[in-house]
Design an enzyme around this catalytic site. Structure first.
Site, short mmCIF file in Angstrom:
data_model
loop_
_atom_site.label_atom_id
_atom_site.label_comp_id
_atom_site.label_asym_id
_atom_site.label_seq_id
_atom_site.Cartn_x
_atom_site.Cartn_y
_atom_site.Cartn_z
N HIS A 29 0.84 -1.20 0.00
CA HIS A 29 0.00 0.00 0.00
C HIS A 29 0.87 1.25 0.00
CE1 HIS A 29 -2.90 -2.79 2.17
NE2 HIS A 29 -3.66 -2.32 1.20
N GLN A 53 -18.26 -6.32 -0.87
CA GLN A 53 -17.38 -7.12 -1.73
C GLN A 53 -16.97 -8.45 -1.08
OE1 GLN A 53 -14.33 -3.84 -1.68
NE2 GLN A 53 -12.89 -5.54 -1.76
O1 PAF Z 1 -8.13 -3.72 -3.30
C1 PAF Z 1 -8.74 -3.37 -2.27
O2 PAF Z 1 -8.18 -3.23 -1.18
C2 PAF Z 1 -10.25 -3.13 -2.35
O3 PAF Z 1 -10.84 -4.00 -3.26
C3 PAF Z 1 -10.60 -1.68 -2.66
C4 PAF Z 1 -10.12 -1.26 -4.04
C5 PAF Z 1 -10.02 -0.77 -1.60
C6 PAF Z 1 -12.13 -1.51 -2.66
O4 PAF Z 1 -12.68 -1.80 -1.41
#
Ligand code: PAF
Length: 279
Positions: A29, A53
């Site tokens: 990140h 998700q």
């Molecule tokens: O890749 C991720 O961490 C997630 O899918 C995102 C893009 C932050 C969406 O919740």
């Protein structure tokens, strides 16, 4: 660094470079944020664990949270604002269906779309809301979630009137010394599982070298990497060679191709990919 929960406070950050995250930040990140710093004057990140998700068996409430460390790391990198909305702010009317028409790359390749059927509709839903609220000029997505990257790129192309001028910047996968792709999920690996987890990258790299040197076929390559991964103890969801642009099947390597794998080690699911013939 400003911490923002109320979307109306995002106004000064219009046109920023944006890195969406679910928190539990690792060096992968941070490498996206360092890239963001080079692309716009201001950087905004989001920390939001998006319920839509996750499938029912993935239990989003167990997603790890390391908020204090995350904020300290973001500050060190030079992030200007962290958007940390509540579920009520992101979904004020409760969980509704996604208003985005999913692109083919989210529903046709039979990769993550098959193994996590609701996943991309949840990702598109939350990312589209974040783009609406933040209105960034560029958003940075890692190549580790390669199908997600292509889905977001296509969504932005399909909805260019909604986010005019928004550019999606791909960023190479950050890896541990032994090649393991950095991921929040790696923290769930036991010591023993961690010693074999790097095999995913090793086998994908093998496919890259084998193709370059031996002219092995697509089908044989897929068979060999699947067998090798199973041999060291993974349950293989897929280990395939696909078009690097559409993620659909290919019969030859005469085009940009990617080797992609998703494997399970006990409760932990790992995904990775590598360019075979670069895009
Ligand atoms: O890749 C991720 O961490 C997630 O899918 C995102 C893009 C932050 C969406 O919740």
């Amino acid at each position: 660094m400003q911490l923002i929960e109320d979307p109306s406070k995002l106004q000064p950050y219009q046109g920023a470079a944006f890195v969406p995250t679910m928190g539990s930040l690792h060096d992968g990140h941070l490498s996206l944020m360092r890239r963001a710093k080079k692309l716009a004057e201001k950087i905004v990140i989001s920390i939001f664990v998006n319920p839509t998700q996750f499938s029912p068996d993935e239990d989003y409430l167990k997603y790890p949270s390391t908020l204090d460390e995350d904020l300290a790391a973001a500050e060190r990198v030079g992030v200007d604002a962290v958007f940390m909305p509540s579920v009520e702010i992101m979904y004020p009317n409760g969980i509704e269906p996604c208003d985005i028409e999913l692109p083919d790359v989210a529903i046709k390749p039979q990769l993550e779309d098959t193994h996590r059927p609701e996943h991309f509709s949840g990702v598109c839903q939350v990312v589209s809301k974040l783009f609406d609220l933040i209105q960034p000029s560029v958003a940075i997505f890692g190549e580790k979630d390669y199908q997600q990257l292509l889905v977001i790129k296509q969504m932005v192309k399909d909805y260019q009137d909604r986010w005019p001028g928004l550019y999606i910047e791909p960023h190479p996968t950050a890896r541990e010394d032994d090649g393991l792709a950095m991921s929040t999920r790696n923290t769930f690996l036991t010591k023993e599982q961690r010693t074999i987890a790097c095999e995913v990258y090793q086998r994908l790299s093998w496919a890259q070298h084998a193709q370059a040197q031996e002219k092995i076929s697509v089908g044989e390559t897929e068979k060999v990497i699947t067998n090798l991964l199973e041999y060291v103890g993974f349950v293989v969801d897929y280990a395939v060679i696909r078009s690097g642009d559409t993620l659909m099947s290919v019969s030859t390597f005469d085009q940009p191709t990617r080797a992609l794998a998703a494997v399970r080690l006990g409760e932990v699911r790992l995904i990775d990919n590598i360019a075979i013939n670069a895009n």
